[in-house]
Design a protein around this motif. Sequence first.
Motif, PDB file in Angstrom:
ATOM      1  N   VAL A   1       0.833  -1.198   0.000  1.00 56.90           N
ATOM      2  CA  VAL A   1       0.000   0.000   0.000  1.00 56.90           C
ATOM      3  C   VAL A   1       0.869   1.250   0.000  1.00 56.90           C
ATOM      4  N   VAL A   2       1.947   1.226   0.788  1.00 55.32           N
ATOM      5  CA  VAL A   2       2.849   2.378   0.860  1.00 55.32           C
ATOM      6  C   VAL A   2       3.512   2.637  -0.495  1.00 55.32           C
ATOM      7  N   VAL A   3       4.008   1.561  -1.154  1.00 54.91           N
ATOM      8  CA  VAL A   3       4.683   1.701  -2.454  1.00 54.91           C
ATOM      9  C   VAL A   3       3.724   2.267  -3.487  1.00 54.91           C
ATOM     10  N   LEU A   4       2.520   1.722  -3.554  1.00 55.06           N
ATOM     11  CA  LEU A   4       1.542   2.195  -4.529  1.00 55.06           C
ATOM     12  C   LEU A   4       1.164   3.650  -4.279  1.00 55.06           C
ATOM     13  N   SER A   5       1.079   4.000  -2.996  1.00 57.87           N
ATOM     14  CA  SER A   5       0.729   5.388  -2.649  1.00 57.87           C
ATOM     15  C   SER A   5       1.814   6.334  -3.124  1.00 57.87           C
ATOM     16  N   ARG A   6       3.083   5.982  -2.976  1.00 55.31           N
ATOM     17  CA  ARG A   6       4.183   6.840  -3.389  1.00 55.31           C
ATOM     18  C   ARG A   6       4.228   7.006  -4.925  1.00 55.31           C
ATOM     19  N   ARG A   7       3.962   5.881  -5.639  1.00 52.76           N
ATOM     20  CA  ARG A   7       3.961   5.938  -7.094  1.00 52.76           C
ATOM     21  C   ARG A   7       2.843   6.853  -7.599  1.00 52.76           C
ATOM     22  N   THR A   8       1.716   6.715  -6.968  1.00 51.93           N
ATOM     23  CA  THR A   8       0.598   7.555  -7.369  1.00 51.93           C
ATOM     24  C   THR A   8       0.907   9.012  -7.118  1.00 51.93           C
ATOM     25  N   ALA A   9       1.553   9.314  -6.019  1.00 48.51           N
ATOM     26  CA  ALA A   9       1.873  10.687  -5.667  1.00 48.51           C
ATOM     27  C   ALA A   9       2.919  11.282  -6.624  1.00 48.51           C
ATOM     28  N   SER A  10       3.908  10.455  -7.044  1.00 49.87           N
ATOM     29  CA  SER A  10       4.956  10.943  -7.948  1.00 49.87           C
ATOM     30  C   SER A  10       4.409  11.260  -9.320  1.00 49.87           C
TER      31      SER A  10
END
Length: 399
Positions: A389-398
Motif C-alpha cells: 500500500v505504501v509503495v503504490l501510494s508513493r507511485r501515485t503521488a509521484s
Amino acid sequence: MLRRRWRSAVSAPVAGLTALLVAFCAVPAAPAGAADVREDQRWVLEALNAEEAWKTSRGAGVTVALVDSAVDAEVAELRGRVTAGPVLGSDTFARADSTGRRHGTAMASLIAGAGKGGGGLLGVAPEARVLSLPMALDEDLPVTAGDDLRTGRDSPLARAIRYAADNGADVVSMSLGAYGPHRAEREAVSYALSRGVVLVAAAGNDGEGGYAEEKDTSFWSFPAGYSGVIGVGAVDRSGRPAPFSSGNLSVMVAAPGVDVPVVLPGGEYESSQGTSSAAALVAGVAALIKARHPEMPPDMVARALTSTAGPVPAGYDEHVGFGVVDAGRALERAGELMAAARQVTVAEDHRFGGGAAVGEPPRPGGDPLRLWLYGVSLACSVFAFTGAVVVLSRRTASR
C-alpha cells in the motif's frame, strides 16, 4: 405482631415458664449425695460406653457452646470451666436466681461435669469447657420486620450460633426447638459448619402428641431439622425409644433421655427426662472426638457417630436414627476416618506398573507450534500488505 415460640426439649409438652420448671422434674427423684449420684448415673455412662472413650480423650482443650438458659458456674462440677457469653433474645433466663439457671446448669453438667472429690456427677467430656449463651427457652419472643420467619435477617438462635462459631466453640449444644425453619438460622448453621463447628440439637418431645400417634411421625423441630445438624432422640434404660421422643427424619442418633441424673443450681441433684438430656450427652461425645481430632470436619464427626451407633434392625429408625451413640467406638472410627483422609505421598520412583512415567497430558487448545506459525504468517502478510500500500501510494503521488 408475629410471635415465634421457643420450647425447651426437656419434657413434653410444656406451656409457659412455670410449666417448664415443673416439667423439668417430671421424673421425681429424692435428692442424692455426691456418691449416690455417681452410682445413679452409671447406667448412662455405660450406655454411651464413656469409660472406654476416656482412655483416649476426656475433652481437654475443647469448648462446647451451650445455647440454653444461664448456667450456675459455681456448682462444684463446673467451677472454673464456664464462660458466660452475652444474653441473646430475652433476659428472662439470664437472671441470677436458681430458677433462671436450672435447665442450663443441668445440661452443662451432662456435657462437662467433672465430679467433686470422690463422687459428684461426671459429664461425658469432663475436661471440656462450656461457653454459656443464655437464651429464652419457653417464651413468646416478638418477631420484628427484620425477623420475618420466612425471609428474616436475624433471630436469637442465629446470633447465638454465629457468636459461638466466632468465639472459639468447637461444638454447639442446643436443647431447644421451634416449629418452622428460619432463613437466618439456616445461614448461621451453614456459617458454623464452614468453620468446622459441630452442631447438636434435641429432636423434641412430641412423640405422644395426637398428630404423632395418628401419623406415626412427629412435627419437625428446628434447629434439629436443619441440614448438617445432628438431631438427637431419647431412649430409656433398656435402649428402647422414649415414648415422648419425637420421631422423624431429623433424628440422626439417640442417647439416654429417661431417668438421667443432672446437677441443679446450688449443687443439688435430680433426674431429668427429655431429648434435651440426650442432646447434651451427644454434644459431650462430639467434644471427645474434637479434642482428639481438632481438624475433623463436622460431617466426618457425624459419620463417626452414626457408623458406630447401637444396632438398629432396619439400619435406620425415625425414633433413634442410626442407634444409640457409642463414644468408645466413635472415637476409634474417628481415628480411622482421619487416617484414611490424610494425603499419602508417593516417592517419584515408586509407581504402579513398569516402564517410564507417563508425561503430563497435552494442554487443551490448539497446537502451540501451529499457532506460532500462524501468527508469524499473519504478521508477515499484514507487513507485506502494508508495504504494498505504501509503495503504490508513493507511485501515485509521484505521477
